[in-house]
Design an enzyme around this catalytic site. Structure first.
Site, PDB file in Angstrom:
ATOM      1  CG  HIS A 211      70.053  32.721  12.359  1.00  0.00           C
ATOM      2  ND1 HIS A 211      69.200  31.841  12.205  1.00  0.00           N
ATOM      3  CD2 HIS A 211      69.741  33.402  13.565  1.00  0.00           C
ATOM      4  CE1 HIS A 211      68.636  31.304  13.288  1.00  0.00           C
ATOM      5  NE2 HIS A 211      68.471  32.521  14.008  1.00  0.00           N
TER       6      HIS A 211
ATOM      7  CD  GLU B 162      70.433  38.130  15.156  1.00  0.00           C
ATOM      8  OE1 GLU B 162      71.108  37.005  14.759  1.00  0.00           O
ATOM      9  OE2 GLU B 162      69.605  38.272  16.162  1.00  0.00           O
TER      10      GLU B 162
ATOM     11  CG  ASP C 264      65.241  34.857  17.399  1.00  0.00           C
ATOM     12  OD1 ASP C 264      65.654  33.729  16.887  1.00  0.00           O
ATOM     13  OD2 ASP C 264      65.939  35.778  17.377  1.00  0.00           O
ATOM     14  CG  ASP C 265      65.918  32.878  21.049  1.00  0.00           C
ATOM     15  OD1 ASP C 265      66.114  31.604  20.942  1.00  0.00           O
ATOM     16  OD2 ASP C 265      66.431  33.628  20.152  1.00  0.00           O
TER      17      ASP C 265
ATOM     18  CG  HIS D 164      66.427  29.650  17.868  1.00  0.00           C
ATOM     19  ND1 HIS D 164      67.725  29.165  17.112  1.00  0.00           N
ATOM     20  CD2 HIS D 164      66.287  31.052  17.313  1.00  0.00           C
ATOM     21  CE1 HIS D 164      68.061  30.067  16.147  1.00  0.00           C
ATOM     22  NE2 HIS D 164      67.160  31.038  16.369  1.00  0.00           N
TER      23      HIS D 164
HETATM   24  N1  HPA Z   1      70.672  34.516  16.195  1.00  0.00           N
HETATM   25  C1  HPA Z   1      71.521  33.796  16.248  1.00  0.00           C
HETATM   26  N2  HPA Z   1      71.579  32.580  16.950  1.00  0.00           N
HETATM   27  C2  HPA Z   1      70.658  32.296  17.725  1.00  0.00           C
HETATM   28  C3  HPA Z   1      69.679  33.371  17.841  1.00  0.00           C
HETATM   29  C4  HPA Z   1      69.561  34.612  17.054  1.00  0.00           C
HETATM   30  O1  HPA Z   1      68.632  35.264  16.914  1.00  0.00           O
HETATM   31  N3  HPA Z   1      68.661  32.714  18.660  1.00  0.00           N
HETATM   32  C5  HPA Z   1      69.135  31.474  19.018  1.00  0.00           C
HETATM   33  N4  HPA Z   1      70.280  31.634  18.521  1.00  0.00           N
HETATM   34 ZN    ZN Z   2      67.029  33.203  15.358  1.00  0.00          ZN
END
Ligand code: HPA
Ligand code: ZN
Length: 345
Positions: free
Chosen positions: A202, A205, A283-284, A20
């Protein structure tokens, strides 16, 4: 710790498929942009921002992630954010990225969607020209908002399609998962599919395996982002293995958001050894403690991955990408050559 394996990871050519761009906003840039745009931040220093990154679950992270993104206002801001990520990715020998961006996070604050596209695109095109770095863009819908909002976002983006035909390749689905199942977005995904866009989402998770089934069946996705909860459903594991449906796994993210308590318990190695097409991603990275090589190294150490398994992960990242077949073959050859050359030294 295995120095030679770490060196092997650092030089390994790889692709990142779950990133992201807003999650690559480092506190230093957050502060600089806050000052430039006169946005008030609830932190006194960069250190205070980093200290706040102590998450208990996905939502506790999203609250800070959306607050941090408020400093992004101009085309130049999105350009600098993206250029900074690309520099980090290149340093990790990432050859190709398919980056996520969240227009609704910005349009909700009055930033035009065209500004978001333009800033990210400028950085990706510049990196392609100057460094041969390959990149594309996947526009994500925020699943805590309505499908109507997602449909309006797609409508607002479609006029930009031609201008960004070289970059904008697909749509995704992110934000708070539990309570927002894939089925909620079936209509907007059907529209995106008709437009010829690639589809990812997604799923699994924090949400149950049923959400992975939902993403595959109701949304017809071509990749699952995360997907780690698939392991709770043996029939789903078989389905993912047989279809070679790629999973973009994010080990340090899972650790930081308490999806796993300890990286040594992470199921990435089990899924890889069960023949699933898993990949490693960051991811982030500004929020979760590291970019691609940090994820690869921490995972390799915790799960005792072999050199061959690391090569498989790198190859999966290229195979699972939306690049064309010829380009994929070229990257796969590069991985083989790297492995042979490393073994010879
Ligand atoms: N999951 C869901 N939304 C998100 C994530 C994530 O890991 N990272 C940024 N937005
Ligand atoms: Zn993500």
């Amino acid at each position: 710790m295995n120095t030679s394996l770490h060196d092997f990871i650092r030089g390994l050519p790889k692709a990142e498929l779950h990133l992201h761009i807003e999650g690559s906003l480092e506190p230093e840039l957050m502060f600089a942009l806050a000052q430039r745009n006169r946005v008030a931040l609830p932190y006194a220093s960069v250190e205070e921002v980093r200290a706040a990154y102590d998450f208990s679950d996905l939502q506790s992270f999203l609250d800070l992630y959306y607050a941090g993104a408020a400093v992004l206002q101009t085309e130049q801001d999105f350009y600098e954010l993206s250029a900074a990520y690309i520099a980090r990715a290149r340093a990790d020998n990432v050859r190709h990225v398919e980056l996520f961006f969240d227009p609704q996070t910005h349009t909700g604050r009055g930033v035009e969607i065209a500004i978001v596209f333009a800033g990210i695109a400028r950085a990706l095109r510049e990196a392609r020209l100057e460094h041969g770095f390959s990149g594309s863009m996947i526009m994500c819908f925020l699943r805590h908002l309505s499908q109507e909002d997602a449909l309006a976002t797609l409508q607002a983006a479609l006029p930009l399609r031609e201008q960004y035909a070289d970059l904008w390749i697909g749509v995704g689905l992110d934000s708070g998962e539990v309570g927002n199942p894939p089925e909620k977005f079936a209509q907007v995904y059907a529209q995106a599919r008709e437009c010829g866009l690639h589809l990812v989402a997604h799923a699994g998770e924090e949400g149950p395996p049923a959400y992975i089934h939902g993403a595959l069946d109701a949304l017809q996705v071509e990749r699952i982002d995360h997907g780690v909860r698939a392991e709770e459903d043996p029939a789903l594991m078989r389905r993912l293995q047989q279809s070679q449906m790629p999973l973009t796994v994010c080990p340090l993210s899972n650790l930081k958001l308490c999806v796993v308590e300890d990286l040594r318990e992470h199921n990435l190695a089990r899924m890889l050894r069960a023949g699933l097409c898993v990949t490693v991603n960051s991811d982030d990275p500004a929020y979760f403690g590291g970019y691609m090589n940090a994820n690869f190294i921490a995972t390799a150490d915790a799960l005792h991955l072999s050199r061959e398994e690391l090569v498989q992960l790198a190859k999966n990242s290229f195979t699972a990408s939306f690049a064309n077949a010829e380009q994929k073959q070229q990257w796969l050859r590069e991985v083989d050559e790297y492995q042979a050359q490393f073994a010879a030294n």
